[in-house]
Design an enzyme around this catalytic site. Structure first.
Site, PDB file in Angstrom:
ATOM      1  N   ARG A 286       0.942   8.480  -0.927  1.00  0.00           N
ATOM      2  CA  ARG A 286       1.076   7.197  -0.214  1.00  0.00           C
ATOM      3  C   ARG A 286       2.417   7.126   0.479  1.00  0.00           C
ATOM      4  NH1 ARG A 286      -2.586   3.738  -1.415  1.00  0.00           N
ATOM      5  NH2 ARG A 286      -1.309   1.931  -0.934  1.00  0.00           N
TER       6      ARG A 286
ATOM      7  N   LYS B 180       9.558  11.038 -10.571  1.00  0.00           N
ATOM      8  CA  LYS B 180       8.528  11.232  -9.532  1.00  0.00           C
ATOM      9  C   LYS B 180       8.483  10.033  -8.591  1.00  0.00           C
ATOM     10  CE  LYS B 180       3.987  10.067  -8.667  1.00  0.00           C
ATOM     11  NZ  LYS B 180       3.556   8.690  -8.538  1.00  0.00           N
ATOM     12  N   ASN B 181       8.799   8.838  -9.071  1.00  0.00           N
ATOM     13  CA  ASN B 181       8.727   7.643  -8.211  1.00  0.00           C
ATOM     14  C   ASN B 181      10.053   7.299  -7.552  1.00  0.00           C
ATOM     15  OD1 ASN B 181       6.071   7.486  -8.721  1.00  0.00           O
ATOM     16  ND2 ASN B 181       6.195   5.797 -10.186  1.00  0.00           N
TER      17      ASN B 181
ATOM     18  N   CYS C  15      -6.625   4.706  -4.793  1.00  0.00           N
ATOM     19  CA  CYS C  15      -6.893   5.732  -5.814  1.00  0.00           C
ATOM     20  C   CYS C  15      -7.525   5.037  -7.005  1.00  0.00           C
ATOM     21  CB  CYS C  15      -5.632   6.480  -6.186  1.00  0.00           C
ATOM     22  SG  CYS C  15      -4.400   5.445  -6.976  1.00  0.00           S
TER      23      CYS C  15
ATOM     24  N   ASP D 259       2.601   1.802 -15.667  1.00  0.00           N
ATOM     25  CA  ASP D 259       2.401   3.245 -15.815  1.00  0.00           C
ATOM     26  C   ASP D 259       2.643   3.718 -17.236  1.00  0.00           C
ATOM     27  OD1 ASP D 259       4.188   2.918 -12.924  1.00  0.00           O
ATOM     28  OD2 ASP D 259       2.115   3.567 -12.879  1.00  0.00           O
TER      29      ASP D 259
ATOM     30  N   VAL E 223      -0.595  -5.782 -13.110  1.00  0.00           N
ATOM     31  CA  VAL E 223      -0.069  -5.210 -11.864  1.00  0.00           C
ATOM     32  C   VAL E 223      -1.199  -4.633 -10.995  1.00  0.00           C
ATOM     33  CG1 VAL E 223       1.526  -3.500 -10.866  1.00  0.00           C
ATOM     34  CG2 VAL E 223       2.140  -4.697 -12.989  1.00  0.00           C
TER      35      VAL E 223
HETATM   36  C1  EPZ Z   1       4.783   2.155  -7.196  1.00  0.00           C
HETATM   37  O1  EPZ Z   1       3.546   2.017  -6.477  1.00  0.00           O
HETATM   38  C2  EPZ Z   1       4.608   3.415  -8.038  1.00  0.00           C
HETATM   39  N1  EPZ Z   1       4.320   4.534  -7.171  1.00  0.00           N
HETATM   40  C3  EPZ Z   1       3.438   3.228  -9.000  1.00  0.00           C
HETATM   41  O2  EPZ Z   1       3.363   4.367  -9.858  1.00  0.00           O
HETATM   42  C4  EPZ Z   1       3.717   2.023  -9.887  1.00  0.00           C
HETATM   43  O3  EPZ Z   1       2.607   1.783 -10.701  1.00  0.00           O
HETATM   44  C5  EPZ Z   1       3.964   0.781  -8.999  1.00  0.00           C
HETATM   45  O4  EPZ Z   1       5.019   1.024  -8.062  1.00  0.00           O
HETATM   46  C6  EPZ Z   1       4.331  -0.443  -9.817  1.00  0.00           C
HETATM   47  O5  EPZ Z   1       5.477  -0.237 -10.533  1.00  0.00           O
HETATM   48  C7  EPZ Z   1       5.335   5.137  -6.515  1.00  0.00           C
HETATM   49  O6  EPZ Z   1       6.491   4.752  -6.607  1.00  0.00           O
HETATM   50  C8  EPZ Z   1       4.993   6.309  -5.652  1.00  0.00           C
HETATM   51  P1  EPZ Z   1       3.389  -1.872  -5.678  1.00  0.00           P
HETATM   52  P2  EPZ Z   1       3.420   0.992  -5.266  1.00  0.00           P
HETATM   53  O7  EPZ Z   1       3.554  -1.960  -4.201  1.00  0.00           O
HETATM   54  O8  EPZ Z   1       4.714   0.900  -4.559  1.00  0.00           O
HETATM   55  C9  EPZ Z   1      -0.318  -4.713  -4.613  1.00  0.00           C
HETATM   56  C10 EPZ Z   1       2.371   6.277 -10.843  1.00  0.00           C
HETATM   57  O9  EPZ Z   1       1.429   6.481 -11.629  1.00  0.00           O
HETATM   58  N2  EPZ Z   1       0.051  -4.557  -3.191  1.00  0.00           N
HETATM   59  O10 EPZ Z   1       4.449  -2.440  -6.528  1.00  0.00           O
HETATM   60  O11 EPZ Z   1       2.217   1.338  -4.496  1.00  0.00           O
HETATM   61  C11 EPZ Z   1      -0.890  -3.412  -5.191  1.00  0.00           C
HETATM   62  O12 EPZ Z   1      -2.227  -3.230  -4.862  1.00  0.00           O
HETATM   63  C12 EPZ Z   1       2.208   5.226  -9.731  1.00  0.00           C
HETATM   64  O13 EPZ Z   1       3.451   6.870 -10.873  1.00  0.00           O
HETATM   65  C13 EPZ Z   1      -0.669  -5.264  -2.235  1.00  0.00           C
HETATM   66  O14 EPZ Z   1      -1.584  -6.014  -2.548  1.00  0.00           O
HETATM   67  O15 EPZ Z   1       3.145  -0.359  -6.106  1.00  0.00           O
HETATM   68  C14 EPZ Z   1      -0.651  -3.593  -6.676  1.00  0.00           C
HETATM   69  O16 EPZ Z   1      -1.672  -4.372  -7.238  1.00  0.00           O
HETATM   70  C15 EPZ Z   1       0.908   4.528  -9.782  1.00  0.00           C
HETATM   71  N3  EPZ Z   1      -0.329  -5.082  -0.919  1.00  0.00           N
HETATM   72  C16 EPZ Z   1       0.664  -4.366  -6.703  1.00  0.00           C
HETATM   73  O17 EPZ Z   1       0.819  -4.981  -5.424  1.00  0.00           O
HETATM   74  C17 EPZ Z   1       0.699  -4.234  -0.529  1.00  0.00           C
HETATM   75  O18 EPZ Z   1       0.963  -4.099   0.675  1.00  0.00           O
HETATM   76  C18 EPZ Z   1       1.873  -3.497  -7.025  1.00  0.00           C
HETATM   77  O19 EPZ Z   1       1.963  -2.500  -6.063  1.00  0.00           O
HETATM   78  C19 EPZ Z   1       1.417  -3.535  -1.529  1.00  0.00           C
HETATM   79  C20 EPZ Z   1       1.084  -3.693  -2.867  1.00  0.00           C
END
Ligand code: EPZ
Length: 467
Positions: free
Chosen positions: A113, A40-41, A137, A325, A347
Site C-alpha cells: 500500500r 516493517k511499518n 487485503c 496488529d 481499528v
Molecule cells: C498502518 O496501516 C499499518 N500498516 C497497519 O499494519 C496497522 O494495522 C495500521 O496502521 C493501524 O495501526 C503500515 O504501516 C504499512 P490506518 P494503515 O490508516 O496506515 C481506515 C500490519 O499488519 N481508513 O491507520 O493502512 C482503515 O480502513 C499492518 O503490519 C479509512 O477508512 O492504517 C482502518 O479501518 C496491517 N480511510 C483504519 O482507518 C483511509 O483513507 C486505520 O487505518 C485510511 C484509513
C-alpha cells in the site's frame, strides 16, 4: 551508486516462495534468544521520505523483509538510487525523480500500500503522479478516502479514473486539517506532503503511533520543523528544501510482541534482543495480566509464562491503546487461557477471519457484531464481526492452513507450535513481508520445522545484485 542488493531471494519477491509449504511439528516450548531489527511499518516510510530531497540518505537497523525490498525497487523505478551497504544499512539518493508509469505503478500496488505515500514527495518535486487502485487485503476494505481528502485540502487536484487516481499540483499549500479518524497512513500522508508545502499545516485528530514519531524524527533531521502537541494535534512548518538524513530505525514492536506471544502460548522463554520497552508499554501490561512476565534490559526484553494463563477482556485501539496488529498472536495465546476471554477489534472492521482456521484446529472462538467487552466503536450496529469470545483452554491439533495475511500468518505458526502433531502452512511468503528470517529464528528457539524450508533459509543468505 548503481547497485541494489538485499538479502531477499527473487522467489521471495515474486512470492514463489509462498508456494513452498512450512511443516511444523508442535508440542515444543520455544526457548532461547533472537533479535529484531527495524520496524516493517517504519522502514518503508523512512525510505519514501528520502524522495523529499536530492541529497544522500542513510538508513540503519534495516531488516531483511520483503516490504523493504519492494520499496527499494519502487525508489529505483522512480529514478532514485538504493544501495545495501552492509548488515542492516541502506544508502539512498533521489537526485532525479520521475513519476512511475501506469504499468509500473500497477505492478507495485498489487504488492504493497506504500505507493499511496508517494504523493507528498512526487507532488512537491514533479507536480504529478498516478495511484492505481490499491485494493484491500484480508483485514478490511482499507479505502484511501482520508488520503485523497487531505491532499485536496493541501491544494492537490484529485481526478479519480476507472483504474486509480491522478493527482497534480503546482505547489502544495499549508492548511488546517482534521482527520475523521486517527489514521496512521493519512497522518503520514500529511507529514510527507506538508513539509515542502507553503506556510503552516495544522493536523488535528492525528495518529501518534511510535512509528509516526519515528518518521517525524527523520523529517526533522531533514530540516523540517514539526511539533506534536497535546490532543493529537501536529503542526508542520513548510520549508523550501529538505536535506539528507542518517537515521537508525526503531525496532519492530509488532514482531517483538509476536515472539512474546509465542513464548506465552508454548510455555517457553524467549529473549528478544533489540526490543524497546517504551514502544510497547500497553502490550507489556496485557502480557502480565494474562499470566506472562518479562524482564527488561538495555539489550532487549525477555518473555516467559509465569503460571497458568488467565482469560482477559481486550480492546484494540489507536496508540497508546492495544495495537490491532498484536491481536492475532495474542488470540492464539488466549486459546490456552483458563476461562472466557473477549477481544473487541475497533481499528479494522473485518480482522477476525483467520479464527475459523484456529477453530478447525480445535479452538473455540465465536465472533459477534456487537461491541463486546468495551465501549461502543464505529463498527457497532453495523454488519461487522468485530468482537471475538475465546473459551479456553482447548487442545489444538495439527492441520493444513493457508496464510491470508501477515499477522494471521505468524499467529498460525504459533498455533502450529502449540498443536499436537504436524501442521502444513501454505502461502508463507506473506509472513516474510514483516518477519525477517523467521524460520531460522524458530529453529534457533528449538522449533521442529520441516527440513525442506531449511534450504530456503540457506538461499536467504545469498546476496542478489542487479545492476
Ligand atoms: C498502518 O496501516 C499499518 N500498516 C497497519 O499494519 C496497522 O494495522 C495500521 O496502521 C493501524 O495501526 C503500515 O504501516 C504499512 P490506518 P494503515 O490508516 O496506515 C481506515 C500490519 O499488519 N481508513 O491507520 O493502512 C482503515 O480502513 C499492518 O503490519 C479509512 O477508512 O492504517 C482502518 O479501518 C496491517 N480511510 C483504519 O482507518 C483511509 O483513507 C486505520 O487505518 C485510511 C484509513
Amino acid at each position: 551508486m548503481s547497485t541494489i542488493s538485499f538479502d531477499v531471494p527473487p522467489e521471495v519477491l515474486d512470492n514463489r516462495e509462498s508456494e513452498r509449504a512450512l511443516r511444523v511439528r508442535g508440542g515444543r516450548s520455544l526457548r532461547g534468544e533472537i533479535s529484531v531489527r527495524g520496524a516493517k511499518n517504519t522502514l518503508p516510510k523512512n525510505m519514501v521520505a528520502s524522495l523529499l530531497t536530492d541529497q544522500e540518505c542513510v538508513l540503519r537497523n534495516v531488516a531483511g523483509v520483503s516490504d523493504v525490498e519492494i520499496v527499494g525497487r519502487m525508489v529505483r523505478a522512480l529514478g532514485g538510487e538504493v544501495e545495501h551497504t552492509g548488515s542492516g544499512e541502506i544508502r539512498m539518493c533521489a537526485a532525479r525523480l520521475a513519476p512511475l508509469s501506469r504499468g509500473e505503478a500497477a505492478e507495485f500496488s498489487g504488492r504493497s500500500r506504500i505507493p499511496v505515500l508517494l504523493c507528498g514527495p512526487l507532488l512537491n518535486r514533479v507536480g504529478e503522479l498516478f495511484i492505481p487502485d490499491l485494493g484491500g487485503c484480508d483485514i478490511g476494505p482499507r479505502p484511501i478516502d482520508f488520503h485523497l481528502e487531505v491532499l485536496a485540502e493541501l491544494g492537490a487536484r484529485v481526478e479519480e479514473t476507472s483504474d486509480g487516481v491522478r493527482l497534480t499540483a503546482r505547489r502544495l499549500q499549508g492548511a488546517r486539517i482534521r482527520l475523521p479518524y486517527p489514521s496512521v497512513g493519512a497522518t503520514e500522508q500529511v507529514l510527507l506532503a506538508a513539509v515542502l508545502a507553503e506556510v503552516v499545516t495544522e493536523l488535528s485528530n492525528a495518529a501518534i503511533e511510535p512509528e509516526i514519531i519515528d518518521l517525524i524524527a527523520v523529517l526533522q533531521k531533514m530540516g523540517a520543523t514539526i511539533s506534536v502537541e497535546t490532543d493529537r494535534v501536529i503542526t508542520i512548518n513548510g520549508v523550501a528544501q529538505m536535506h539528507g538524513f542518517e537515521h537508525t530505525a526503531m525496532p519492530d514492536r509488532l514482531e517483538t510482541a509476536s515472539w512474546a506471544c509465542a513464548a506465552l502460548a508454548t510455555d517457553g522463554r524467549i529473549f528478544v534482543s533489540g526490543a524497546h520497552q517504551l514502544d510497547m508499554m500497553t502490550f507489556l501490561n496485557a502480557f502480565r495480566r494474562v499470566g506472562g512476565d518479562f524482564r527488561v534490559s538495555d539489550e532487549g526484553i525477555e518473555f516467559w509464562r509465569a503460571g497458568p494463563l488467565r482469560s482477559v477482556a481486550l480492546e484494540t485501539d489507536v496508540h497508546p491503546g492495544f495495537m490491532t496488529d498484536w491481536q492475532q498472536p495474542f488470540v492464539v495465546a488466549l486459546t490456552q487461557a483458563e476461562g472466557v476471554s473477549i477481544v473487541h477489534e475497533t481499528v479494522y472492521e473485518d480482522r477476525f477471519g483467520y479464527t475459523s482456521a484456529l477453530n478447525d484446529m480445535g479452538a473455540q472462538v465465536q465472533l459477534y457484531r456487537d461491541c463486546l467487552g468495551g465501549r461502543s466503536c464505529r463498527f457497532g450496529q453495523r454488519n461487522h464481526l468485530h468482537s471475538a469470545v475465546i473459551v479456553g483452554p482447548t487442545p489444538l491439533r495439527g492441520t493444513e492452513i493457508h496464510v491470508p495475511d501477515l499477522r494471521a500468518g505468524f499467529s498460525y505458526v504459533i498455533a502450529a507450535l502449540v498443536a499436537d502433531g504436524v501442521s502444513t502452512i501454505t502461502n508463507v511468503g506473506l509472513i516474510r513481508r514483516g518477519y525477517e528470517s523467521f524460520e531460522d529464528k524458530l529453529r534457533a528457539l528449538g522449533a521442529d520445522l520441516d527440513a525442506g524450508v531449511g534450504s530456503a533459509s540457506r538461499t536467504l543468505r545469498r546476496r542478489i545484485v542487479s545492476a
